[in-house]
Design an enzyme around this catalytic site. Structure first.
Site, PDB file in Angstrom:
ATOM      1  N   ASP A 211       0.763  -1.032   0.099  1.00  0.00           N
ATOM      2  CA  ASP A 211       0.102  -0.029  -0.015  1.00  0.00           C
ATOM      3  C   ASP A 211       0.904   1.330  -0.067  1.00  0.00           C
ATOM      4  O   ASP A 211       1.965   1.165   0.613  1.00  0.00           O
ATOM      5  CB  ASP A 211      -1.031   0.034   1.299  1.00  0.00           C
ATOM      6  CG  ASP A 211      -1.992   1.006   1.310  1.00  0.00           C
ATOM      7  OD1 ASP A 211      -2.761   1.056   0.393  1.00  0.00           O
ATOM      8  OD2 ASP A 211      -1.687   1.997   2.205  1.00  0.00           O
ATOM      9  N   GLU A 273       1.422  -0.466  -5.038  1.00  0.00           N
ATOM     10  CA  GLU A 273       0.636   0.737  -5.388  1.00  0.00           C
ATOM     11  C   GLU A 273       1.476   1.861  -5.435  1.00  0.00           C
ATOM     12  O   GLU A 273       1.793   2.231  -4.132  1.00  0.00           O
ATOM     13  CB  GLU A 273      -0.610   0.848  -4.436  1.00  0.00           C
ATOM     14  CG  GLU A 273      -1.208   2.329  -4.777  1.00  0.00           C
ATOM     15  CD  GLU A 273      -2.000   2.818  -3.573  1.00  0.00           C
ATOM     16  OE1 GLU A 273      -3.023   3.270  -3.650  1.00  0.00           O
ATOM     17  OE2 GLU A 273      -1.440   2.657  -2.498  1.00  0.00           O
TER      18      GLU A 273
HETATM   19  C1  GLC Z   1      -4.167   3.498  -0.405  1.00  0.00           C
HETATM   20  C2  GLC Z   1      -4.918   2.596  -0.352  1.00  0.00           C
HETATM   21  C3  GLC Z   1      -6.483   3.358   0.281  1.00  0.00           C
HETATM   22  C4  GLC Z   1      -5.911   3.802   1.699  1.00  0.00           C
HETATM   23  C5  GLC Z   1      -4.658   4.529   1.881  1.00  0.00           C
HETATM   24  C6  GLC Z   1      -4.340   4.727   3.112  1.00  0.00           C
HETATM   25  O1  GLC Z   1      -3.991   4.237  -1.385  1.00  0.00           O
HETATM   26  O2  GLC Z   1      -5.373   1.873  -1.461  1.00  0.00           O
HETATM   27  O3  GLC Z   1      -7.585   2.583   0.159  1.00  0.00           O
HETATM   28  O4  GLC Z   1      -6.958   4.664   2.318  1.00  0.00           O
HETATM   29  O5  GLC Z   1      -3.641   3.832   1.033  1.00  0.00           O
HETATM   30  O6  GLC Z   1      -3.683   3.618   3.612  1.00  0.00           O
END
Ligand code: GLC
Length: 557
Positions: A211, A273
């Site tokens: 993440d 991500e």
């Molecule tokens: C990422 C996740 C999202 C979350 C954020 C904080 O972007 O995909 O859903 O709110 O991180 O953890």
């Protein structure tokens, strides 16, 4: 360019599950691990030619760890345990074993840019300035004269710094105040995270989706970020250049260390991500100079593409040109943070036939060169729920931020999976209990059960595409080359290995013309899958397409 010895994650199809709203086994309205286990056959029943199973190769679970659920699990309070909402560690072990028995890999979300403020590490760290974890988070004194130490802003809106009375200091959070950022410069923090990764890998987890993997490292001097030219709203995250709190060079060393942990095990995948505003450039640098960082960087070109063939084609071409030879692309349209693609694309497209768009999009996703990642419900054409009553809203970190809706609520994309037309779309296996989020009103007609009965449904199209993708090596490992150029209303591209050539034709409109700039190589083709032709039919090089035709053809030779 042909890729040698592909890993499973290169030819496999990944399916993202949002556990809170996928399947509820115990009738409490909240999705859980036993619910997922009961739906495993739906995802892959182990029979590669199954007509009743989607046939995906891996599932990525949004976070299932212990959490106060302020950000629906993206705020972890104990990395070593399962949130009771979802079950317990034994349920998880059962899930791994049953999934593996069906050739489904399990990928966990790894949320380690930050923890929850309820995590014991933060509780200890925030207690005083002289405890063993005092610098496990990013603590700073107030600016001279008082106030926040610098101008960093939280992604969800408002200042990135929150004051703590006990320490009389501020801590930094990229996201919500309940999500304090870890201090990744601290060797003990790194060790704690890597040990935790090994705990899950030892349990048989096949990989992680990191993440927010570009925000771990922060500037040592905590310098102010530059403001964009003419930016008026100084509290808007997007109005800053995040030079000092994102994409720092040190971030790459951290990901390399994580990758090294995975390399201690066989065949594990590291997905990341790279952030919602990341684009192609990030997908290139996050592979790592020596291909030693992310196996699959998730950048957001398609999430922000309009539904226009020329635009999409150029995005694919850029990705093809920029992806280093030893690296591998990944493609997705949707995830739990984005409005579902049919909602986005029906809105901005000249075509209002959502089934045509759904099938064309599915074809694109499963025939470009790269790992396809599906988001639950996409395979039946689920759309965003646009009318969630405020009292039922759950995206607290977004709704609750101090400046109001800086980014739109993400609830509409996270509504319950639509299994059948029974109460609550079968989310709780026949029990009529109110789910976590309301079911989309269209569930009576748009659901898995109805679509499995209809051979022409979006679901069957996805199922067949996944089989065709698996059975044809050109589709999962061949090169990609476009045969036409902007601005035509269709896409036509080749996938090729030394052994096989596949031609993919996707007509985005009613127009029936197919004009190629390059001649179509080979004269004779056989239909692998089409919405307008019979599988197995033979044909000469097609110069004309039917309206909204999708055809995947194999060269005969
Ligand atoms: C990422 C996740 C999202 C979350 C954020 C904080 O972007 O995909 O859903 O709110 O991180 O953890």
């Amino acid at each position: 360019m042909e890729f040698r010895e592909p890993g499973w994650w290169q030819h496999g199809v990944i399916y993202q599950i949002y556990p809170l709203t996928f399947a509820d086994s115990n009738g409490d309205g909240l999705g859980d691990l036993q619910g997922i286990i009961r739906r495993l056959d739906y995802l892959n029943d182990g029979n590669p030619n199954s007509k009743s199973s989607l046939g995906v190769d891996a599932i990525w679970l949004s976070p299932i760890y212990q959490s106060p659920m302020v950000d629906n699990g993206y705020d972890v309070s104990d990395y070593y345990d399962i949130c009771p909402t979802f079950g317990c560690l034994d349920d998880f072990k059962q899930l791994v074993s049953e999934a593996h028995g069906r050739n489904i890999k399990i990928i966990l979300d790894l949320v380690v840019n930050h923890t929850s403020n309820q995590h014991s590490w933060f509780i200890e760290s925030s207690r005083s300035r002289d405890n063993p974890k005092e610098d496990w988070y990013l603590w700073l004194d107030p600016a001279p004269g008082g106030g926040e130490p610098n101008n960093w802003i939280a992604y969800f809106g408002g200042p990135g710094w929150t004051f703590n009375e006990d320490r009389q200091q501020y801590y930094y959070h990229t996201f919500n105040a309940n999500q304090p950022d870890l201090n990744w410069r601290h060797p003990e923090v790194r060790k704690a995270v890597y040990d935790m990764m090994r705990f899950w890998l030892d349990l048989g987890v096949d990989g992680f989706r990191l993440d927010a993997s570009s925000t771990y490292s922060k500037d040592e001097l905590f310098r102010d970020n530059p403001i964009k030219f003419e930016a008026t709203d100084r509290k808007d995250y997007n109005n800053q250049y995040h030079l000092y709190n994102k994409n720092l060079p040190e971030n790459h060393y951290i990901i390399q260390e994580m990758r090294a942990v995975l390399e201690e095990y066989d065949e594990r995948v590291l997905i990341g991500e790279t952030f919602i505003d990341s684009r192609l450039y990030d997908s290139i640098i996050f592979h790592g100079v020596d291909n030693n960082e992310l196996h699959l960087p998730l950048t957001f070109e398609f999430a922000f593409s309009p539904w226009y063939p020329g635009y999409i084609q150029r995005e694919i071409e850029k990705k093809e040109l920029m992806t280093p030879p030893e690296a591998w692309p990944a493609y997705f349209f949707d995830n739990h943070d984005l409005p579902r693609h049919l909602s986005r694309w029906i809105d901005c497209s000249l075509c209002i036939d959502s089934e045509a768009i759904a099938k064309a999009a599915a074809t694109l996703l499963l025939t470009v060169r790269g790992t396809p990642i599906l988001y639950y419900g996409e395979e039946i054409g689920m759309v965003n729920h646009e009318d969630i009553p405020p009292e039922m809203a759950k995206d607290k970190v977004v709704i609750g931020n101090i400046d109001g809706e800086v980014i739109p609520s993400r609830d509409g994309t996270r509504t319950p999976m639509q299994w059948d037309d029974s109460p609550q779309a079968g989310f709780s296996f026949g029990q009529d209990v109110q789910p976590y989020l309301p079911v989309n009103d269209n569930f009576k007609t748009l659901n898995v059960a109805a679509q499995s009965q209809d051979q022409d449904s979006i679901w069957h199209f996805y199922r067949q595409l996944i089989q065709v993708h698996r059975q044809n090596e050109a589709l999962h490992r061949g090169s990609w080359r476009s045969l036409i150029h902007y601005p035509y209303e269709h896409l036509a591209y080749l996938r090729q290995t030394n052994q096989q050539t596949v031609l993919v034709l996707i007509n985005f409109s009613e127009e029936k013309e197919l004009t190629t700039n390059d001649p179509i190589p080979y004269d004779d083709w056989q239909v692998l899958l089409s919405n307008r032709r019979q599988t197995g039919d033979k044909l000469k090089s097609p110069q004309r397409l039917q309206g909204f035709e999708i055809s995947i053809l194999a060269a005969l030779d």
